[in-house]
Design a protein around this motif. Structure first.
Motif, mmCIF file in Angstrom:
data_model
loop_
_atom_site.group_PDB
_atom_site.id
_atom_site.type_symbol
_atom_site.label_atom_id
_atom_site.label_comp_id
_atom_site.label_asym_id
_atom_site.label_seq_id
_atom_site.Cartn_x
_atom_site.Cartn_y
_atom_site.Cartn_z
ATOM 1 N N TYR A 39 0.816 -1.220 0.000
ATOM 2 C CA TYR A 39 0.000 0.000 0.000
ATOM 3 C C TYR A 39 0.844 1.262 0.000
ATOM 4 O O TYR A 39 2.012 1.261 0.378
ATOM 5 C CB TYR A 39 -0.964 0.009 1.196
ATOM 6 N N GLN A 181 0.145 6.223 11.537
ATOM 7 C CA GLN A 181 0.578 5.626 10.275
ATOM 8 C C GLN A 181 1.168 4.246 10.503
ATOM 9 O O GLN A 181 0.936 3.322 9.708
ATOM 10 C CB GLN A 181 1.600 6.527 9.575
ATOM 11 N N PHE A 185 -0.288 0.268 9.046
ATOM 12 C CA PHE A 185 0.434 -0.858 8.444
ATOM 13 C C PHE A 185 0.023 -2.169 9.128
ATOM 14 O O PHE A 185 -0.244 -3.177 8.471
ATOM 15 C CB PHE A 185 1.946 -0.625 8.580
ATOM 16 N N CYS A 194 -1.359 -7.385 4.062
ATOM 17 C CA CYS A 194 -0.421 -6.448 3.443
ATOM 18 C C CYS A 194 0.968 -6.617 4.065
ATOM 19 O O CYS A 194 1.125 -6.595 5.281
ATOM 20 C CB CYS A 194 -0.925 -5.019 3.636
ATOM 21 N N GLN A 197 4.895 -1.538 2.550
ATOM 22 C CA GLN A 197 4.453 -0.149 2.426
ATOM 23 C C GLN A 197 5.471 0.598 1.573
ATOM 24 O O GLN A 197 6.683 0.470 1.781
ATOM 25 C CB GLN A 197 4.317 0.547 3.779
ATOM 26 N N ILE A 207 7.509 4.635 7.864
ATOM 27 C CA ILE A 207 7.307 3.251 7.418
ATOM 28 C C ILE A 207 8.074 2.280 8.326
ATOM 29 O O ILE A 207 7.551 1.225 8.702
ATOM 30 C CB ILE A 207 7.731 3.078 5.940
#
Length: 418
Positions: A39, A181, A185, A194, A197, A207
């Motif tokens: 993503y 954020q 994830f 997922c 990132q 990230i």
């Protein structure tokens, strides 16, 4: 010979997308063994993304093209906080209605790059993080997620450290952004499997926070991949022009102006931009990159048309290219040049040249417009205008029923009386 085995990383590597990867070998092996979900997040700070976002959107495109599942994550939750990364001051807070309106507007672009209809595994997904962020129980979130974050470590990230070093305020609200954020994830891993990132290099710290949080909360190994933050060869920021942001939505920037932005690419950037922003084969890009002298202008037209065709469709791109050809090569008026409407009564009374230039968006102020006139850059119906006090009226309306206002050789606006 590429150092990667997977089609995705090999494609990104040869086209110049890769800046950092958290575990090259591990991610490369994962991508060769199974269909991976990845993503990129987009906070709805405006009704449209701009050209600076295209490099990340193209990464999602190539991810799907090489057999994997991309997620375009809309920041309906994180948008209520605003990413402080490398910003000098806090973003203005938006209401829920403003955020939802921006998301609805932004969504229209993605279907030009991603296929959302390929089925449950393989089709791109568009998800809004408001689904899990807006209804969080604060105390439970602090206990279950917040306890995994070290304030000492968070203070060491460049995005935070830069603000503090400059003694610029960083609110507690903004400080929470990296936690939210990171939590995105983990949620995307738990809900959709997922594992990767992606984002611009300014998102590296955020990230990595998500990877670390996933490790502490029991997810499988997660991965990070970032692209370089691009500037043009002269140092200008991608997605910005002299007239402001190069918006992706056609209702905020005309197709013609979008095409012109890419047509005006600096010579040294043509090959790089063909790799990053088009789907053209590498051998064809190499052929165009080898062109020199005036021939490089043909490569720029191809770049502009290819980039515009992906976003706005081939027909609109070809019309923009034809408009440019007629305007510059034949000196003719083209119907789809950008235009503004001015009341006929206003023209009958006479409108000042400087005011008209500002109204047309060719200058931000009368002072800037005056400098353009004094520099000999302004023309009415292709005739230079040297007097800044000139009044424009009905006498300037051509047989085509318009007034052509030009700034330099490449910016033209049709003034249409109404």
């Amino acid at each position: 010979m590429s150092r990667f085995k997977s089609d995705f990383l090999r494609t990104l590597d040869e086209r110049g997308f890769i800046h950092q990867v958290s575990d090259e070998t591990g991610l490369d092996e994962l991508l060769t063994k199974e269909t991976v979900t990845a993503y990129i997040g987009y906070d709805p700070t405006a009704p449209s993304l701009h050209a600076g976002s295209l490099i990340q959107i193209m990464m999602l495109h190539w991810f799907q093209e090489t057999g994997h599942q991309p997620i375009s994550l809309m920041g309906g939750g994180t948008g209520m906080v605003g990413d402080p990364s490398f910003k000098e001051e806090a973003r203005k807070l938006m209401t829920v209605d403003m955020i939802e309106d921006n998301i609805a507007s932004i969504k229209r672009v993605f279907a030009s790059y991603l296929d959302y209809d390929k089925g449950p595994k393989g089709g791109a997904l568009m998800i809004n993080n408001a689904e899990w962020l807006r209804d969080l129980n604060y105390l439970e979130f602090l206990r279950d997620v917040g306890r995994h974050f070290s304030v000492n470590r968070m203070l060491s990230f460049d995005s935070v450290k830069t603000r503090l070093d400059r003694e610029q305020s960083l609110s507690f609200l903004e400080f929470n952004y990296m936690i939210l954020q990171a939590y995105d994830f983990v949620e995307l891993n738990q809900r959709y499997g997922c594992r990767l990132q992606m984002g611009g290099s300014d998102q590296w710290g955020n990230i990595i926070n998500g990877i670390d949080l996933g490790h502490r909360m029991g997810t499988p190994q997660l991965y990070a991949l970032t692209s370089p933050l691009l500037t043009t060869s002269s140092g200008a920021k991608m997605g910005k022009s002299a007239n402001g942001a190069v918006w992706l939505n056609a209702d905020m920037l005309s197709v013609y102006d979008f095409w012109q932005y890419w047509r005006n690419t600096e010579d040294a950037d043509v090959a790089r931009f063909l790799k990053l922003y088009t789907k053209m084969p590498m051998d064809e890009i190499a052929r165009l990159a080898a062109l020199g002298g005036s021939e490089i202008n043909e490569a720029k037209k191809i770049l502009a048309t290819e980039v515009t065709a992906i976003l706005h469709g081939s027909k609109a791109a070809e019309e923009a290219a034809e408009t440019a050809r007629k305007t510059f090569e034949e000196g003719a008026l083209a119907d789809n040049l950008p235009s503004i409407e001015v009341a006929k009564a206003e023209l009958e009374a006479g409108i000042g040249l400087l005011a008209l230039i500002v109204k047309a968006g060719l200058a931000a102020s009368n002072g800037e417009a005056r400098r353009h006139v004094q520099g000999g850059a302004v023309r009415i119906n292709d005739q230079p205008i040297a007097d800044e006090r000139t009044q424009i009226g009905t006498g300037e309306i051509t047989a085509d029923g318009v007034i052509k206002l030009s700034l330099g050789k490449k910016k033209h606006i049709l003034v249409r009386p109404v």
